[in-house]
Design a protein around this motif. Sequence first.
Motif, PDB file in Angstrom:
ATOM      1  N   LYS A 157       0.834  -1.194   0.000  1.00  0.00           N
ATOM      2  CA  LYS A 157       0.000   0.000   0.000  1.00  0.00           C
ATOM      3  C   LYS A 157       0.874   1.250   0.000  1.00  0.00           C
ATOM      4  O   LYS A 157       2.050   1.214   0.354  1.00  0.00           O
ATOM      5  CB  LYS A 157      -0.912   0.013   1.231  1.00  0.00           C
ATOM      6  N   THR A 158       0.284   2.385  -0.374  1.00  0.00           N
ATOM      7  CA  THR A 158       0.990   3.658  -0.363  1.00  0.00           C
ATOM      8  C   THR A 158       0.811   4.324   0.991  1.00  0.00           C
ATOM      9  O   THR A 158      -0.317   4.628   1.383  1.00  0.00           O
ATOM     10  CB  THR A 158       0.452   4.600  -1.459  1.00  0.00           C
ATOM     11  N   PRO A 159       1.892   4.553   1.749  1.00  0.00           N
ATOM     12  CA  PRO A 159       1.765   5.226   3.047  1.00  0.00           C
ATOM     13  C   PRO A 159       1.231   6.644   2.869  1.00  0.00           C
ATOM     14  O   PRO A 159       1.538   7.305   1.869  1.00  0.00           O
ATOM     15  CB  PRO A 159       3.203   5.249   3.577  1.00  0.00           C
ATOM     16  N   PRO A 160       0.433   7.141   3.818  1.00  0.00           N
ATOM     17  CA  PRO A 160      -0.126   8.491   3.709  1.00  0.00           C
ATOM     18  C   PRO A 160       0.920   9.593   3.563  1.00  0.00           C
ATOM     19  O   PRO A 160       0.637  10.641   2.998  1.00  0.00           O
ATOM     20  CB  PRO A 160      -0.914   8.646   5.015  1.00  0.00           C
ATOM     21  N   LYS A 161       2.151   9.370   4.061  1.00  0.00           N
ATOM     22  CA  LYS A 161       3.189  10.393   3.967  1.00  0.00           C
ATOM     23  C   LYS A 161       3.924  10.377   2.631  1.00  0.00           C
ATOM     24  O   LYS A 161       4.743  11.252   2.365  1.00  0.00           O
ATOM     25  CB  LYS A 161       4.202  10.231   5.106  1.00  0.00           C
ATOM     26  N   ALA A 162       3.639   9.386   1.786  1.00  0.00           N
ATOM     27  CA  ALA A 162       4.318   9.306   0.490  1.00  0.00           C
ATOM     28  C   ALA A 162       3.869  10.447  -0.413  1.00  0.00           C
ATOM     29  O   ALA A 162       2.715  10.880  -0.375  1.00  0.00           O
ATOM     30  CB  ALA A 162       4.024   7.966  -0.176  1.00  0.00           C
ATOM     31  N   SER A 163       4.779  10.934  -1.248  1.00  0.00           N
ATOM     32  CA  SER A 163       4.448  12.057  -2.130  1.00  0.00           C
ATOM     33  C   SER A 163       3.425  11.675  -3.184  1.00  0.00           C
ATOM     34  O   SER A 163       2.742  12.536  -3.741  1.00  0.00           O
ATOM     35  CB  SER A 163       5.722  12.586  -2.802  1.00  0.00           C
ATOM     36  N   ARG A 206      -5.401  -9.137   3.468  1.00  0.00           N
ATOM     37  CA  ARG A 206      -4.218  -8.305   3.283  1.00  0.00           C
ATOM     38  C   ARG A 206      -4.305  -7.103   4.214  1.00  0.00           C
ATOM     39  O   ARG A 206      -5.386  -6.535   4.407  1.00  0.00           O
ATOM     40  CB  ARG A 206      -4.106  -7.789   1.836  1.00  0.00           C
ATOM     41  N   CYS A 207      -3.194  -6.725   4.809  1.00  0.00           N
ATOM     42  CA  CYS A 207      -3.168  -5.537   5.657  1.00  0.00           C
ATOM     43  C   CYS A 207      -3.538  -4.318   4.817  1.00  0.00           C
ATOM     44  O   CYS A 207      -2.933  -4.083   3.760  1.00  0.00           O
ATOM     45  CB  CYS A 207      -1.778  -5.341   6.257  1.00  0.00           C
ATOM     46  N   PRO A 208      -4.525  -3.531   5.241  1.00  0.00           N
ATOM     47  CA  PRO A 208      -4.937  -2.366   4.452  1.00  0.00           C
ATOM     48  C   PRO A 208      -3.924  -1.229   4.460  1.00  0.00           C
ATOM     49  O   PRO A 208      -4.051  -0.283   3.698  1.00  0.00           O
ATOM     50  CB  PRO A 208      -6.249  -1.936   5.125  1.00  0.00           C
ATOM     51  N   VAL A 209      -2.910  -1.323   5.317  1.00  0.00           N
ATOM     52  CA  VAL A 209      -1.891  -0.275   5.376  1.00  0.00           C
ATOM     53  C   VAL A 209      -0.659  -0.644   4.562  1.00  0.00           C
ATOM     54  O   VAL A 209      -0.227   0.092   3.678  1.00  0.00           O
ATOM     55  CB  VAL A 209      -1.491   0.028   6.834  1.00  0.00           C
ATOM     56  N   CYS A 210      -0.072  -1.831   4.843  1.00  0.00           N
ATOM     57  CA  CYS A 210       1.170  -2.194   4.147  1.00  0.00           C
ATOM     58  C   CYS A 210       1.013  -3.355   3.181  1.00  0.00           C
ATOM     59  O   CYS A 210       1.928  -3.644   2.413  1.00  0.00           O
ATOM     60  CB  CYS A 210       2.281  -2.496   5.151  1.00  0.00           C
TER      61      CYS A 210
END
Length: 221
Positions: A157-163, A206-210
């Motif tokens: 997943k795309t972390p919230p802090k990713a550009s 699947r983990c919804p975060v990573c």
Amino acid sequence: MDAKAMFSFSYGLYVVSANDGENVGACLINTALQVTGDPLQVAITLNKQNHTTQVVKAAEHFTLTVVSKTADMPFIGRFGFKSSADVDKFEGITTKTSLLFDPYTPEHACAMVCCAVVNTIDLGTHVMFIGEVCDAERVSDEEPMTYAYYHSVLKGKTPPKASSYIEGEDPTKPVVPVSAPKHHFRCNICGYVYETTDEELPADFRCPVCGVGPENFTKID
């Protein structure tokens, strides 16, 4: 406007690290590119809230490694879903020191590039650092990991802090009937806690975060 049009852009995965003499920072990013050939310069983008951003600012240099397709989710979780302010991300793995004394790991790396910061651009939520290359090394012949591979094969997943993060419906809030008995499972990679009425997680969970599977979760109650 359809913000999902941005998903057509191509990205890679990189570990950026820095040592300012007092603090060490390292994190996973997906925005890094060569911007000029003479002088040889590289640009990276970091979220202002990242501990690593402050270390790069203070150090005025950084070291970048290109992540290869050999990287697994525990490796990505180490650098992408934890903070250097809380943990030593290089503990327990092979670590080297770059020309500018930044730590980096050759594990799951294709190449290493060491840069001195020559310009900084404020992008609002993020900071772009432009660095002149001081040293570079081809670490392995492994194929670089693309962000598309990370999403489609590793199910990351795309972390919230990713550009490249696009805000949308929050996938980290499962709906659980209030009256049902609840069980909690913690992701060993990113720390996300999943609440469910099931005794066990399904095989396709699947983990919804990573994005890791149930084998990377621990039942905590």
